[in-house]
Design an enzyme around this catalytic site. Structure first.
Site, PDB file in Angstrom:
ATOM      1  N   ASP A  83       0.851  -1.190   0.000  1.00 23.74           N
ATOM      2  CA  ASP A  83       0.000   0.000   0.000  1.00 23.74           C
ATOM      3  C   ASP A  83       0.895   1.252   0.000  1.00 23.74           C
ATOM      4  OD1 ASP A  83      -2.433   1.341   0.160  1.00 23.74           O
ATOM      5  OD2 ASP A  83      -2.560   1.226   2.350  1.00 23.74           O
ATOM      6  N   HIS A  84       0.640   2.172  -0.891  1.00 22.10           N
ATOM      7  CA  HIS A  84       1.340   3.465  -0.937  1.00 22.10           C
ATOM      8  C   HIS A  84       2.869   3.375  -0.954  1.00 22.10           C
ATOM      9  CE1 HIS A  84      -2.212   5.956  -0.708  1.00 22.10           C
ATOM     10  NE2 HIS A  84      -2.681   5.141   0.228  1.00 22.10           N
ATOM     11  N   ASP A 105       2.574   5.085  -5.393  1.00 18.19           N
ATOM     12  CA  ASP A 105       1.831   6.329  -5.194  1.00 18.19           C
ATOM     13  C   ASP A 105       2.715   7.496  -5.590  1.00 18.19           C
ATOM     14  OD1 ASP A 105       0.454   8.525  -4.471  1.00 18.19           O
ATOM     15  OD2 ASP A 105       0.191   8.002  -2.360  1.00 18.19           O
ATOM     16  N   GLY A 190      -7.983   7.631   7.458  1.00 15.18           N
ATOM     17  CA  GLY A 190      -8.190   7.895   8.875  1.00 15.18           C
ATOM     18  C   GLY A 190      -9.657   8.007   9.262  1.00 15.18           C
ATOM     19  N   HIS A 223      -9.625   4.497  -2.132  1.00 14.88           N
ATOM     20  CA  HIS A 223      -8.887   4.569  -0.867  1.00 14.88           C
ATOM     21  C   HIS A 223      -9.750   5.293   0.160  1.00 14.88           C
ATOM     22  CE1 HIS A 223      -4.573   3.477  -1.764  1.00 14.88           C
ATOM     23  NE2 HIS A 223      -5.167   3.318  -2.927  1.00 14.88           N
ATOM     24  N   THR A 269      -9.088   1.804   8.769  1.00 17.31           N
ATOM     25  CA  THR A 269      -9.587   2.459   9.979  1.00 17.31           C
ATOM     26  C   THR A 269     -10.696   1.662  10.680  1.00 17.31           C
ATOM     27  OG1 THR A 269      -8.948   4.635   9.168  1.00 17.31           O
ATOM     28  CG2 THR A 269     -10.706   4.583  10.812  1.00 17.31           C
TER      29      THR A 269
HETATM   30  P1  13P Z   1      -9.280   4.131   5.739  1.00 20.48           P
HETATM   31  O1  13P Z   1      -8.433   4.966   6.639  1.00 20.48           O
HETATM   32  O2  13P Z   1     -10.558   4.821   5.350  1.00 20.48           O
HETATM   33  O3  13P Z   1      -9.559   2.774   6.286  1.00 20.48           O
HETATM   34  O4  13P Z   1      -8.492   3.922   4.376  1.00 20.48           O
HETATM   35  C1  13P Z   1      -7.434   3.002   4.281  1.00 20.48           C
HETATM   36  C2  13P Z   1      -6.700   3.122   3.003  1.00 20.48           C
HETATM   37  O5  13P Z   1      -7.132   3.749   2.056  1.00 20.48           O
HETATM   38  C3  13P Z   1      -5.389   2.444   2.902  1.00 20.48           C
HETATM   39  O6  13P Z   1      -4.693   2.798   1.747  1.00 20.48           O
END
Ligand code: 13P
Length: 349
Positions: A83-84, A105, A190, A223, A269
């Site tokens: 992720d990212h 990203d 978040g 996301h 989150t």
């Molecule tokens: P949330 O913070 O809404 O769960 O998003 C997580 C996310 O997009 C991870 O890349």
């Protein structure tokens, strides 16, 4: 089943008209919660780790936990996703470790904070695509910039600061050949996404639909897609927490997205909230307890419940047995011979 390419999961999801949840992990219990939810609902699934998660857990622990998951649940198509990723080197190290897909990203500079130019984004993403596809690994790019900060990564600010321009999305997809595309439509990472239930002025589903109409074959990624349910907020606050009132992305909006090309939905989150609420409850109700299993078990169960619920809501439930894994080596052949070419067929304006 061996770890599967995210591209295969998303191609299958497109065929079946559903979305696949991509759930973030940092530790064994979170992986266990996701895999049990996948078993319970018979779902294919993407497990993803950010740079922060890799630093917290250490790469080798994470990778071997993922191998254990694949070994213990051979019936579940499972992809391991970065992720990212903030740079070519981060993506390269994930691929060398054994991740089956990476997110580059490039919407931010390598500091993970400063918005990059379109040209910088295209250049670094294309470099990752070339490297990854040669090795059978799929790539998610991002155009536009999400709001908020997650694990130290993010431009901060509102999700509306840098929403995706559909023309740029088309150009970006064509120039880079990414397998999937994260777009900015007003969401942020978040718990604090919206100050009231979001409407079209802050959550731009029309923009998502416009991008999908222009890029009907590109798998879109949402996301910042936690729904931040009130009941999970309430448990935390009931047991001594101090969350401020907040709203996430309503599930029905995600479902609208899934009808319009969204194939990967990132959720972190909601699981953090579920875990924290369950642990706080044990601490308050049974302050004499000190065995970590006494609070980690309910925490894991609470996360499993959230993940299983999302799997049903996203439509991936019931689809684990639809297909068998294409090996990563065969994915590499597919990229080389053009059968997996991702160049989008752009729809007329
Ligand atoms: P949330 O913070 O809404 O769960 O998003 C997580 C996310 O997009 C991870 O890349």
């Amino acid at each position: 089943m061996p770890l599967v390419s995210t591209r295969q999961l998303l191609d299958e999801a497109a065929k079946g008209g559903y979305g696949v949840g991509a759930f973030n992990v940092n530790d064994m219990e979170q992986i266990q919660a996701i895999m049990e939810a996948a078993k319970e609902t018979n779902s294919p699934v993407i497990i993803q780790a950010s740079r922060g998660a890799r630093a917290f857990a250490q790469d080798n622990y994470l990778y071997h936990l993922m191998l254990a998951a694949a070994e213990l649940y051979p019936q579940i198509p499972l992809a391991m996703h970065l992720d990212h990723g903030n740079s070519f080197e981060t993506c390269e190290s994930a691929i060398k470790l054994g991740f089956t897909s990476v997110m580059m990203d490039g919407s931010l500079k390598p500091d993970g904070k400063t918005p990059a130019t379109f040209e910088e984004n295209v250049a670094v993403t294309k470099k990752v695509v070339d490297y990854a596809h040669e090795r059978g690994i799929s790539v998610e790019g991002e155009i536009g910039v999400l709001g908020g900060i997650e694990d130290g990564h993010g431009a901060g600010g509102s999700g509306l600061d840098h929403v995706t321009d559909p023309d740029q999305a088309v150009e970006f997809a064509e120039l880079t050949g990414v397998d999937s595309l994260a777009i900015a439509i007003g969401t942020s990472h978040g718990a604090y996404k919206f100050t009231k239930k979001p409407d079209g002025s802050v959550l731009k589903m029309n923009l998502l639909i416009a991008i999908h109409n222009r890029l009907p074959k590109t798998h879109l990624v949402m996301h910042g897609s936690s729904s931040v349910p009130k009941d999970l907020q309430d448990i935390i606050n009931q047991y001594g927490g101090k969350l401020k009132e907040t709203w996430g992305v309503p599930v029905e909006e995600i479902q609208l997205g899934i009808k319009n090309g969204v194939r990967k939905i990132n959720v972190d989150t909601d699981n953090r909230l579920a875990i924290t609420g369950a642990i706080r409850k044990v601490f308050v109700e049974s302050p004499e307890k000190f065995d970590p299993r006494d609070y980690m078990k309910p925490a894991r169960a609470a996360m499993q419940k959230v993940v299983a619920t999302r799997m049903v809501q996203f439509g991936q439930a019931g689809h684990a047995g639809d297909y068998t894994a294409i090996s990563i080596a065969d994915m590499a052949k597919g990229y080389a011979n053009g059968s997996l070419s991702t160049k989008p067929l752009v729809a007329a304006k």
